[in-house]
Design an enzyme around this catalytic site. Structure first.
Site, PDB file in Angstrom:
ATOM      1  N   GLY A  47       0.840  -1.188   0.000  1.00 45.13           N
ATOM      2  CA  GLY A  47       0.000   0.000   0.000  1.00 45.13           C
ATOM      3  C   GLY A  47       0.874   1.236   0.000  1.00 45.13           C
ATOM      4  CD  GLN A  52       3.806   5.586   2.717  1.00 45.98           C
ATOM      5  OE1 GLN A  52       2.801   5.048   2.292  1.00 45.98           O
ATOM      6  NE2 GLN A  52       4.881   4.888   3.073  1.00 45.98           N
ATOM      7  CB  CYS A 106       6.182   1.447   6.857  1.00 46.78           C
ATOM      8  SG  CYS A 106       5.606   3.016   6.179  1.00 46.78           S
ATOM      9  CG  LEU A 107       6.765   0.878   0.672  1.00 45.27           C
ATOM     10  CD1 LEU A 107       5.931   1.289  -0.523  1.00 45.27           C
ATOM     11  CD2 LEU A 107       7.840  -0.113   0.276  1.00 45.27           C
ATOM     12  CG  HIS A 148       0.552   0.482   7.519  1.00 49.45           C
ATOM     13  ND1 HIS A 148       1.636   0.018   8.227  1.00 49.45           N
ATOM     14  CD2 HIS A 148       1.060   1.367   6.613  1.00 49.45           C
ATOM     15  CE1 HIS A 148       2.738   0.594   7.763  1.00 49.45           C
ATOM     16  NE2 HIS A 148       2.413   1.418   6.773  1.00 49.45           N
ATOM     17  CD  GLU A 149      -0.656   1.947   3.128  1.00 48.18           C
ATOM     18  OE1 GLU A 149      -0.246   3.111   2.995  1.00 48.18           O
ATOM     19  OE2 GLU A 149       0.117   0.969   3.230  1.00 48.18           O
ATOM     20  CG  HIS A 152       1.181   6.362   6.001  1.00 52.38           C
ATOM     21  ND1 HIS A 152       2.437   6.726   6.417  1.00 52.38           N
ATOM     22  CD2 HIS A 152       1.261   5.047   5.675  1.00 52.38           C
ATOM     23  CE1 HIS A 152       3.243   5.675   6.351  1.00 52.38           C
ATOM     24  NE2 HIS A 152       2.557   4.641   5.908  1.00 52.38           N
TER      25      HIS A 152
HETATM   26 NI    NI Z   1       3.451   2.764   5.562  1.00 49.30          NI
END
Ligand code: NI
Length: 184
Positions: A47, A52, A106-107, A148-149, A152
């Site tokens: 995701g 981000q 997480c990216l 999670h997304e 953000h």
């Molecule tokens: Ni993340």
């Protein structure tokens, strides 16, 4: 169409509360979504949230059409673009627990994983890029990815939700079998 730079933890833009999208089905919105999909796929992410890539809007994408090499055990999630989302926890089925612990990465926090408690079942609502309503009740990995997304969009990164720091570490140490080329 472009792969954009993913901001890393420590960048203050990841800590903002994102603004709602007010105009749907615009060229700018479709271009942003296209860039986010390219960026997520290039990074093998499950995701990605607009903050981000430094975009201060309530927009997340998630899901895979096939098995994700970063999460090979995870069941496929339909590819979804979700705008202005609202996530509501749902009670667990009888005998279940409301909060479930599982590993996350997480990216924006590359190379690390931790066990994070999340609601096991949630309802989420929002809009697709054309302004049409989306509403789903989900559980398991799907519910985890959505939480999670959407975190953000509130400026929350998963390490802020870790309770047990003995289960927080480097992916290559925790999961030496995982493909090392898939840096998260
Ligand atoms: Ni993340």
């Amino acid at each position: 169409m472009a792969v954009r730079e993913i901001l890393k933890m420590g960048d203050p833009r990841l800590l903002r509360v994102a603004r709602p999208v007010t105009q749907f089905d615009t060229d700018a919105l479709h271009l942003l979504i296209s860039d986010m999909l390219d960026t997520m796929h290039a990074a093998n992410g499950a995701g990605l949230a607009a903050p981000q890539i430094g975009v201060d809007l309530q927009l997340v994408i998630f899901g895979t059409d096939a098995v994700n090499p970063r999460y090979p055990q995870a069941p496929p999630i339909p590819r979804t673009v979700l705008i202005n989302p609202v996530v509501t926890p749902l009670p667990a089925p009888q005998g279940g627990v409301d909060l479930v612990e599982d590993w996350e990465g997480c990216l924006s926090v590359p190379g690390l994983r931790a066990v994070v408690p999340r609601h096991g079942r949630v309802r989420y609502a929002g809009f697709d890029p054309y302004g049409d309503a989306i509403e789903r009740e989900v559980d398991g990995f799907h519910a985890r990815v959505v939480q999670h997304e959407c975190d953000h969009l509130a400026g929350v990164l998963y390490p802020m939700r870790v309770r047990d720091f003995t289960r927080f570490g480097f992916t290559e140490v925790l999961f030496p079998g995982l493909d090392a080329s898939q840096d998260d």
